[in-house]
Design an enzyme around this catalytic site. Structure first.
Site, PDB file in Angstrom:
ATOM      1  CB  THR A  97      -0.867  -0.320   1.128  1.00 12.56           C
ATOM      2  OG1 THR A  97       0.012   0.206   2.415  1.00 12.56           O
ATOM      3  CG2 THR A  97      -1.972  -1.036   0.940  1.00 12.56           C
ATOM      4  CE  LYS A 126       9.319   3.848  -0.874  1.00 13.54           C
ATOM      5  NZ  LYS A 126       9.145   3.867  -1.980  1.00 13.54           N
ATOM      6  CB  VAL A 153      16.620   0.272  -0.340  1.00  9.69           C
ATOM      7  CG1 VAL A 153      17.823   1.539  -0.439  1.00  9.69           C
ATOM      8  CG2 VAL A 153      16.136   0.979   0.990  1.00  9.69           C
ATOM      9  N   GLY A 155      14.852   0.269  -5.447  1.00  9.25           N
ATOM     10  CA  GLY A 155      13.847  -0.382  -6.367  1.00  9.25           C
ATOM     11  C   GLY A 155      13.895  -1.766  -6.765  1.00  9.25           C
ATOM     12  N   GLY A 208       4.807   6.151 -12.863  1.00 11.76           N
ATOM     13  CA  GLY A 208       4.855   5.664 -12.926  1.00 11.76           C
ATOM     14  C   GLY A 208       5.782   5.515 -11.377  1.00 11.76           C
ATOM     15  CD  GLU A 211       6.468   6.689  -2.743  1.00 11.14           C
ATOM     16  OE1 GLU A 211       6.389   6.334  -1.932  1.00 11.14           O
ATOM     17  OE2 GLU A 211       7.567   6.654  -3.832  1.00 11.14           O
ATOM     18  CG  ASP A 222      11.253   7.782  -2.115  1.00 16.72           C
ATOM     19  OD1 ASP A 222      10.100   6.961  -1.412  1.00 16.72           O
ATOM     20  OD2 ASP A 222      11.931   7.347  -2.361  1.00 16.72           O
ATOM     21  CE  LYS A 226      13.334   4.772  -1.990  1.00 15.17           C
ATOM     22  NZ  LYS A 226      12.824   5.062  -3.398  1.00 15.17           N
ATOM     23  N   GLY A 317      10.438   2.014 -10.044  1.00  9.03           N
ATOM     24  CA  GLY A 317       9.777   1.557 -11.590  1.00  9.03           C
ATOM     25  C   GLY A 317       9.075   0.305 -11.172  1.00  9.03           C
TER      26      GLY A 317
HETATM   27  N1  HSE Z   1       8.921   7.520  -5.414  1.00 10.56           N
HETATM   28  C1  HSE Z   1      10.093   6.530  -5.613  1.00 10.56           C
HETATM   29  C2  HSE Z   1      11.089   6.984  -6.738  1.00 10.56           C
HETATM   30  C3  HSE Z   1       9.628   5.291  -6.089  1.00 10.56           C
HETATM   31  O1  HSE Z   1      11.005   7.967  -7.624  1.00 10.56           O
HETATM   32  O2  HSE Z   1      12.423   6.511  -5.959  1.00 10.56           O
HETATM   33  C4  HSE Z   1      10.504   4.549  -5.220  1.00 10.56           C
HETATM   34  O3  HSE Z   1      10.913   3.941  -4.228  1.00 10.56           O
END
Ligand code: HSE
Length: 338
Positions: A97, A126, A153, A155, A208, A211, A222, A226, A317
């Site tokens: 989610t 996260k 962390v 992707g 996509g 967030e 974000d 991480k 992604g």
């Molecule tokens: N929104 C995040 C980013 C997605 O752009 O890194 C991956 O965690």
């Protein structure tokens, strides 16, 4: 292995597609036959102990925005994730989610409920980890379940297990990294194409990468999540996001970017942990190993005695993050076999 997907956005859908695509390889190479027995989104739940028709679920979500295309026997409108977690027999819950950074909800409640039911948990959200990682690790231990969160962390780039497993025996003195694909995409577009921040953000959202709440990306939160997760997992700290100094990229102008360029530098949103943890836009040399473009992430571990080691890969992604969820699932499968 029976899997329940809680959250069916970009990551949840990409993961469902990926395990369908890779079914043959998973069975042949790992003896892993994942079966999606439930999917919950914010509208309701689709449940089938025999395994859902994944193509139908994906088609329904794309066409209708809900899972109701699966039919009345399968789709329960308004059914809550917590009820499904408690009632549905499964081995693994995948929590994807959207990140929420005030209370970490509803993710924290989903994870707690799943662990209490004895389910292994894979998390790409996260928020729960940025706010309550030590408590959740403890709960997993107490309930003797595996708790994996590789996709939080980097992707698809295996940042966490690279540092934890491959750097064993080395001392990590500091960590610095570009950890938010969206901000890096925006700064790259501003630098190479003279794009406006808002236009580049809109494009990142369309693709996509961003967030659900994009202020988490451009506000540096974000990246902070991480950094907290990496530091706690790799260095054994007990940080929460509230311990960090956080500055995002909203104050970075095209003029700043051009001024940096004239000095042979670039501006990047970087998270650092040494004595203190912080996130801020920083000027680095154009030749610096962290100077990666687009949605790439790069993380530099300053180690003793091996020196500086940098890991680079796509940091955002759906498909990329789904690959991290799949790695976690394989790891859980292995832990059964031990
Ligand atoms: N929104 C995040 C980013 C997605 O752009 O890194 C991956 O965690």
């Amino acid at each position: 292995m029976r899997v329940l997907l809680v959250g069916f956005g970009v990551v949840g859908q990409s993961f469902a597609e990926l395990i369908n695509e890779e079914a043959g390889m998973l069975d042949h190479d790992f003896g892993l036959r994942p079966k999606i027995v439930g999917v919950v989104d914010r509208h309701g739940a689709a449940v089938s102990p025999e395994g859902l028709d994944v193509q139908k679920a994906l088609g329904s979500k794309k066409k209708l925005g809900t899972l109701e295309g699966l039919g009345r026997d399968t789709y329960l409108e308004g059914k809550s994730a917590l009820d499904v977690i408690k009632e549905l027999e499964c081995e693994v819950v995948v929590e994807s989610t959207p990140t929420e950074l005030t209370r970490g909800e509803p993710g924290i409640s989903h994870i707690r409920a799943a662990m209490k039911e004895g389910r292994h948990v894979i998390c790409t959200n996260k928020g729960p980890l940025a706010l309550a990682m030590p408590a959740l690790m403890e709960l997993a231990h107490h309930n003797e379940v595996v708790f994996k969160f590789s996709g939080t962390v980097g992707g698809g780039t295996p940042v966490l297990d690279f540092a934890k497993k491959c750097l064993e025996g080395s001392r990590i003195r500091s960590i610095s990294g570009i950890l938010n694909g969206t901000s890096n995409f925006i700064l790259s577009k501003m630098s190479t194409q003279g794009a406006e921040m808002k236009d580049a953000l809109a494009e990142a959202q369309k693709l996509g990468y961003a967030e659900a709440d994009p202020t988490y990306d451009i506000g540096g939160f974000d990246t902070a999540c991480k950094l907290v997760i990496t530091s706690n997992y790799v260095l054994g700290t007990s940080l929460s996001i509230n311990d960090l100094d956080i500055t995002g990229i909203t104050g970075v102008s095209k003029k700043d970017i051009e001024a940096a360029k004239a000095k042979g530098k670039v501006i990047k949103l970087i998270g650092n942990v040494d004595k203190k943890a912080k996130v801020s836009p920083q000027e680095i040399d154009a030749a610096h190993p962290l100077n990666v473009s687009g949605t790439f992430n790069a993380i530099l571990f300053d180690t003793y005695p091996a020196g500086e080691i940098t890991l680079v890969g796509k940091g955002a992604g759906g498909k990329e993050t789904a690959s991290a969820v799949l790695r976690d699932l394989i790891e859980i499968r292995r832990s059964f076999a031990r």
